[in-house]
Scaffold this motif. Structure first.
Motif, PDB file in Angstrom:
ATOM      1  N   GLU A   1       0.806  -1.214   0.000  1.00  0.00           N
ATOM      2  CA  GLU A   1       0.000   0.000   0.000  1.00  0.00           C
ATOM      3  C   GLU A   1       0.843   1.270   0.000  1.00  0.00           C
ATOM      4  O   GLU A   1       0.308   2.370  -0.046  1.00  0.00           O
ATOM      5  N   LEU A   2       2.172   1.117   0.035  1.00  0.00           N
ATOM      6  CA  LEU A   2       3.025   2.285   0.295  1.00  0.00           C
ATOM      7  C   LEU A   2       3.482   2.981  -0.982  1.00  0.00           C
ATOM      8  O   LEU A   2       3.759   2.333  -1.997  1.00  0.00           O
TER       9      LEU A   2
ATOM     10  N   ILE B   1      -1.049   4.741   0.818  1.00  0.00           N
ATOM     11  CA  ILE B   1      -0.611   5.732   1.816  1.00  0.00           C
ATOM     12  C   ILE B   1       0.874   6.005   1.590  1.00  0.00           C
ATOM     13  O   ILE B   1       1.564   5.216   0.930  1.00  0.00           O
ATOM     14  N   TYR B   2       1.336   7.102   2.137  1.00  0.00           N
ATOM     15  CA  TYR B   2       2.758   7.409   2.006  1.00  0.00           C
ATOM     16  C   TYR B   2       3.580   6.528   2.926  1.00  0.00           C
ATOM     17  O   TYR B   2       3.174   6.226   4.049  1.00  0.00           O
ATOM     18  N   ASP B   3       4.732   6.155   2.436  1.00  0.00           N
ATOM     19  CA  ASP B   3       5.697   5.401   3.242  1.00  0.00           C
ATOM     20  C   ASP B   3       6.379   6.401   4.169  1.00  0.00           C
ATOM     21  O   ASP B   3       7.372   7.025   3.799  1.00  0.00           O
ATOM     22  N   SER B   4       5.827   6.548   5.356  1.00  0.00           N
ATOM     23  CA  SER B   4       6.423   7.519   6.296  1.00  0.00           C
ATOM     24  C   SER B   4       7.409   6.842   7.246  1.00  0.00           C
ATOM     25  O   SER B   4       8.270   7.489   7.828  1.00  0.00           O
ATOM     26  N   ASN B   5       7.292   5.540   7.402  1.00  0.00           N
ATOM     27  CA  ASN B   5       8.173   4.868   8.377  1.00  0.00           C
ATOM     28  C   ASN B   5       9.636   4.864   7.941  1.00  0.00           C
ATOM     29  O   ASN B   5      10.536   5.025   8.771  1.00  0.00           O
TER      30      ASN B   5
ATOM     31  N   SER C   1      10.418  -2.498   8.549  1.00  0.00           N
ATOM     32  CA  SER C   1       9.152  -1.961   9.042  1.00  0.00           C
ATOM     33  C   SER C   1       7.992  -2.676   8.382  1.00  0.00           C
ATOM     34  O   SER C   1       7.987  -2.881   7.162  1.00  0.00           O
ATOM     35  N   GLY C   2       7.019  -3.051   9.191  1.00  0.00           N
ATOM     36  CA  GLY C   2       5.786  -3.667   8.693  1.00  0.00           C
ATOM     37  C   GLY C   2       5.895  -5.180   8.617  1.00  0.00           C
ATOM     38  O   GLY C   2       6.989  -5.755   8.702  1.00  0.00           O
ATOM     39  N   GLY C   3       4.730  -5.789   8.496  1.00  0.00           N
ATOM     40  CA  GLY C   3       4.698  -7.217   8.202  1.00  0.00           C
ATOM     41  C   GLY C   3       5.166  -8.157   9.282  1.00  0.00           C
ATOM     42  O   GLY C   3       5.608  -9.266   8.982  1.00  0.00           O
TER      43      GLY C   3
ATOM     44  N   ASP D   1       1.873 -10.828   5.923  1.00  0.00           N
ATOM     45  CA  ASP D   1       2.946 -10.369   6.801  1.00  0.00           C
ATOM     46  C   ASP D   1       4.261 -11.024   6.394  1.00  0.00           C
ATOM     47  O   ASP D   1       4.746 -12.004   6.951  1.00  0.00           O
TER      48      ASP D   1
ATOM     49  N   GLY E   1       4.265  -2.076  11.560  1.00  0.00           N
ATOM     50  CA  GLY E   1       4.093  -1.041  10.537  1.00  0.00           C
ATOM     51  C   GLY E   1       3.355   0.194  11.009  1.00  0.00           C
ATOM     52  O   GLY E   1       3.585   1.291  10.482  1.00  0.00           O
ATOM     53  N   ASN E   2       2.464   0.047  11.985  1.00  0.00           N
ATOM     54  CA  ASN E   2       1.768   1.234  12.453  1.00  0.00           C
ATOM     55  C   ASN E   2       2.809   2.264  12.856  1.00  0.00           C
ATOM     56  O   ASN E   2       3.722   1.957  13.643  1.00  0.00           O
ATOM     57  N   PRO E   3       2.698   3.476  12.347  1.00  0.00           N
ATOM     58  CA  PRO E   3       3.806   4.425  12.502  1.00  0.00           C
ATOM     59  C   PRO E   3       4.212   4.701  13.957  1.00  0.00           C
ATOM     60  O   PRO E   3       5.413   4.762  14.260  1.00  0.00           O
TER      61      PRO E   3
HETATM   62  P1  AMP Z   1       1.676  -3.971   9.099  1.00  0.00           P
HETATM   63  O1  AMP Z   1       2.541  -3.983  10.320  1.00  0.00           O
HETATM   64  O2  AMP Z   1       2.432  -4.192   7.851  1.00  0.00           O
HETATM   65  O3  AMP Z   1       0.540  -4.936   9.275  1.00  0.00           O
HETATM   66  O4  AMP Z   1       1.051  -2.521   8.991  1.00  0.00           O
HETATM   67  C1  AMP Z   1       0.238  -2.017  10.021  1.00  0.00           C
HETATM   68  C2  AMP Z   1      -0.285  -0.657   9.626  1.00  0.00           C
HETATM   69  O5  AMP Z   1       0.775   0.229   9.413  1.00  0.00           O
HETATM   70  C3  AMP Z   1      -1.091  -0.645   8.334  1.00  0.00           C
HETATM   71  O6  AMP Z   1      -2.135   0.263   8.482  1.00  0.00           O
HETATM   72  C4  AMP Z   1      -0.073  -0.162   7.325  1.00  0.00           C
HETATM   73  O7  AMP Z   1      -0.687   0.452   6.201  1.00  0.00           O
HETATM   74  C5  AMP Z   1       0.719   0.819   8.125  1.00  0.00           C
HETATM   75  N1  AMP Z   1       2.078   0.921   7.607  1.00  0.00           N
HETATM   76  C6  AMP Z   1       2.885  -0.111   7.319  1.00  0.00           C
HETATM   77  N2  AMP Z   1       4.072   0.308   6.860  1.00  0.00           N
HETATM   78  C7  AMP Z   1       4.023   1.648   6.849  1.00  0.00           C
HETATM   79  C8  AMP Z   1       4.946   2.656   6.461  1.00  0.00           C
HETATM   80  N3  AMP Z   1       6.145   2.342   5.989  1.00  0.00           N
HETATM   81  N4  AMP Z   1       4.562   3.945   6.567  1.00  0.00           N
HETATM   82  C9  AMP Z   1       3.344   4.253   7.051  1.00  0.00           C
HETATM   83  N5  AMP Z   1       2.436   3.343   7.440  1.00  0.00           N
HETATM   84  C10 AMP Z   1       2.752   2.047   7.329  1.00  0.00           C
END
Ligand code: AMP
Ligand code: MG
Length: 434
Positions: free
Chosen positions: A186-187, A199-203, A248-250, A257, A303-305
Motif C-alpha cells: 500500500e506504500l 498511503i505514504y511510506d512515512s516509516n 518496518s511492517g509485516g 505479513d 508497521g503502524n507508525p
Molecule cells: P503492518 O505492520 O504491515 O501490518 O502494517 C500495520 C499498519 O501500518 C497498516 O495500516 C499499514 O498500512 C501501516 N504501515 C505499514 N508500513 C508503513 C509505512 N512504511 N509507513 C506508514 N504506514 C505504514
C-alpha cells in the motif's frame, strides 16, 4: 506476552560494540574512542604570550614604572629572531612565542610608548611576576599524556582537543551502518500522488532519521512490496553492506505479513516472534542473520507508525548505541507532573503515552514551588497529545516524550509520571540519567 525488560535483554545480548578501526579525528566525529587518545605534541607546543603587550625580564620592572628599550615586535606565527636583553622589551601579540631572554609579559594596557631620538622606548607602569601572562609548553596537555579516555564520544570540542594535541589516527568504534527497509504493497514514496488504497511510506524516512539521530550511518535500502522473494533478495543483498537491519511492517499475523515469512526462512529457529507487554508496539521480531563479514542483527518493527517509532525507541535505539560503543545508551528521563489525567485500564501492559512537556506552572496542583507544602518539586508538566492511536503519527510529531504508565489505572492530575524525553533538542536541556 513477555515483559519489555526481557525483550530488551534478549536483543541486547546479541549486540556488541563493532571492532575498533583507525580514523582521523574529523572522520571520527560522533564515534566513541576504543582506546585512550595520547597527545603527540605539547599543547601549547611552545611558551607564548597570553596577552597583547611587551615581553620582558620581570627582574627589570620590579621598581616600575621603568622605561625599557623596544628591540622589535613578535607576531603570532613568527619569531623575534633576537634575544630580549636586560632593560629591553619586545612588543608581543597573543599567541606569539615568548622571545629568548624574556620571562614575562606586561599587558599593553599597563604600558605607555615613548618615542624619543634614540628609538622606541616603552614605560612599564606596573611590575610583573616571572611567568606572568606566559602560557608554558604543555600547560594544557603534555605530549604522551592521555587527552581523552576510552569511551569518550568525539564531539566538536573533543575534536578540537584531539587535533590540538596532534592526534591524527584514533582507535574508535565505527558508526554502525544501519539498513532500513519498509514493506507494504500500500506504500508510495512521498511526492507522488496517492492512488486508491495507498498511503505514504512515512516509516522509512522516519527510521532513517532516527538511525542518524542515534549516531549511526543510515543506509536507505528502499521498500519492498508484500512479496517474499523481493524482500528476501533485498535483505540478502544488504547483509554485506550493513551492520544492522531494521525492517518496518509485516511482523503481525496478517495474510501478507511478509517479514514474518522471510525471517522464518532466513533466520530459522533463531528468529524470535515476540508479543511484548507494551502499548503501542506489541508485535516485534528479532533475529541475527549471518552476513559475509559478521552476524547482522535484524529488527522487525510493526508497521503502524507510532508502534514503529516506539519500538525503535525502546528496542532498537539502545541496541544501536551499544553496537556503536556508546556509554550512554538511553534517552534522558525525567519525572514530570501530570497536567491532565493520564488514565488507562489494567491490561497487563506498560503504556507509553505521547506527552508534551512544558515548564511547570508553580501554582498548579502538586506543582513545585506551590503553596500546598510537601510533595516532590517537579520542574516539568506533562500533557497528553491528542490522538493516542498507534496509527496517529501526528501525536508523536507533537510529543516531547513518552510517559511511562505502569499497568493499572494511570496517573491523576498533579501526580508524578516518568517521561522518556524523545525530543532531542529538549533532551539537550536536561542533565538526564541514561
Ligand atoms: P503492518 O505492520 O504491515 O501490518 O502494517 C500495520 C499498519 O501500518 C497498516 O495500516 C499499514 O498500512 C501501516 N504501515 C505499514 N508500513 C508503513 C509505512 N512504511 N509507513 C506508514 N504506514 C505504514
Ligand atoms: Mg504490511
Amino acid at each position: 506476552m513477555i515483559p519489555l525488560d526481557e525483550a530488551q535483554a534478549l536483543v541486547l545480548r546479541a549486540c556488541v560494540p563493532l571492532s575498533p578501526v583507525e580514523l582521523s579525528p574529523a572522520d571520527a566525529l560522533g564515534c566513541v574512542l576504543a582506546a585512550s587518545a595520547v597527545a603527540q605534541v605539547d599543547v601549547p607546543p611552545f611558551a607564548n604570550s597570553a596577552m597583547d603587550g611587551y615581553a620582558l625580564r620581570a627582574v627589570d620592572v620590579r621598581g616600575a614604572p621603568v622605561t625599557l628599550d623596544v628591540v622589535g615586535r613578535v607576531l603570532a606565527g613568527a619569531t623575534l629572531g633576537a634575544e630580549v636583553g636586560p632593560r629591553q622589551a619586545a612588543r608581543i601579540m597573543t599567541g606569539a612565542p615568548l622571545p629568548p631572554g624574556a620571562d614575562a609579559v606586561c599587558m599593553v594596557e599597563r604600558t605607555r610608548v615613548e618615542d624619543g631620538a634614540t628609538g622606541c622606548r616603552v614605560v612599564i607602569e606596573a611590575p610583573v611576576e616571572p611567568g606572568e601572562n606566559v602560557r608554558g609548553p604543555g600547560g594544557d596537555v603534555h605530549a604522551g599524556e592521555v587527552v581523552l579516555d576510552v569511551g569518550v564520544e568525539v564531539g566538536p570540542t573533543q575534536l578540537a582537543a584531539l587535533i590540538s594535541a596532534g592526534c591524527t589516527a584514533l582507535a574508535v568504534h565505527p558508526r554502525p551502518r544501519v539498513g532500513v527497509i519498509s514493506t507494504g504493497d500500500e506504500l508510495v514514496d512521498p511526492g507522488h500522488p496517492l492512488g486508491p488504497a495507498q498511503i505514504y511510506d512515512s516509516n522509512r524516512p522516519m527510521l532513517v532519521a532516527l538511525v542518524a539521530e542515534a549516531g549511526c550511518t543510515a543506509v536507505d535500502l528502499g521498500r519492498s512490496g508484500d512479496d517474499e522473494e523481493s524482500l528476501a533478495a533485498r535483505i540478502d543483498g544488504a547483509l554485506g553492506r550493513v551492520d544492522v537491519l531494521v525492517l518496518s511492517g509485516g511482523v503481525s499475523v496478517g495474510d501478507m505479513d511478509v517479514v514474518r515469512m522471510v525471517l522464518d526462512r532466513l533466520g530459522g529457529a533463531a528468529t524470535h516472534w515476540l508479543q511484548i507487554a507494551i502499548r503501542p508496539a506489541r508485535p516485534f521480531s528479532f533475529t541475527v542473520l549471518s552476513g559475509p563479514d559478521r552476524p547482522v542483527p535484524v529488527f522487525g518493527l510493526p508497521g503502524n507508525p507510532v508502534s514503529s517509532a516506539v519500538s525503535f525507541e525502546l528496542l532498537v535505539r539502545p541496541s544501536l548505541r551499544v553496537i556503536g560503543g556508546h556509554r550512554v545508551t538511553g534517552r534522558p528521563r525525567l519525572v514530570a507532573r501530570a497536567a491532565e489525567p493520564l488514565r488507562r485500564s489494567p491490561d497487563g501492559k506498560t503504556h507509553f503515552v505521547r506527552v508534551q512537556l512544558a515548564p511547570d506552572a508553580p501554582d498548579a496542583p502538586g506543582a513545585g514551588g506551590g503553596g500546598d507544602g510537601g510533595g516532590e518539586t517537579l520542574a516539568w508538566a506533562a500533557r497528553p497529545c491528542p490522538g493516542q492511536g498507534s496509527h496517529q503519527i501526528r501525536s508523536m510529531g507533537l510529543a516531547d516524550g513518552l510517559a511511562v504508565l505502569a499497568d493499572g489505572d494511570g496517573v491523576e492530575v498533579g501526580e508524578a509520571v516518568d517521561v522518556i524525553v524523545t525530543n532531542a533538542s529538549l533532551a539537550a536541556a536536561f542533565v538526564g540519567a541514561p
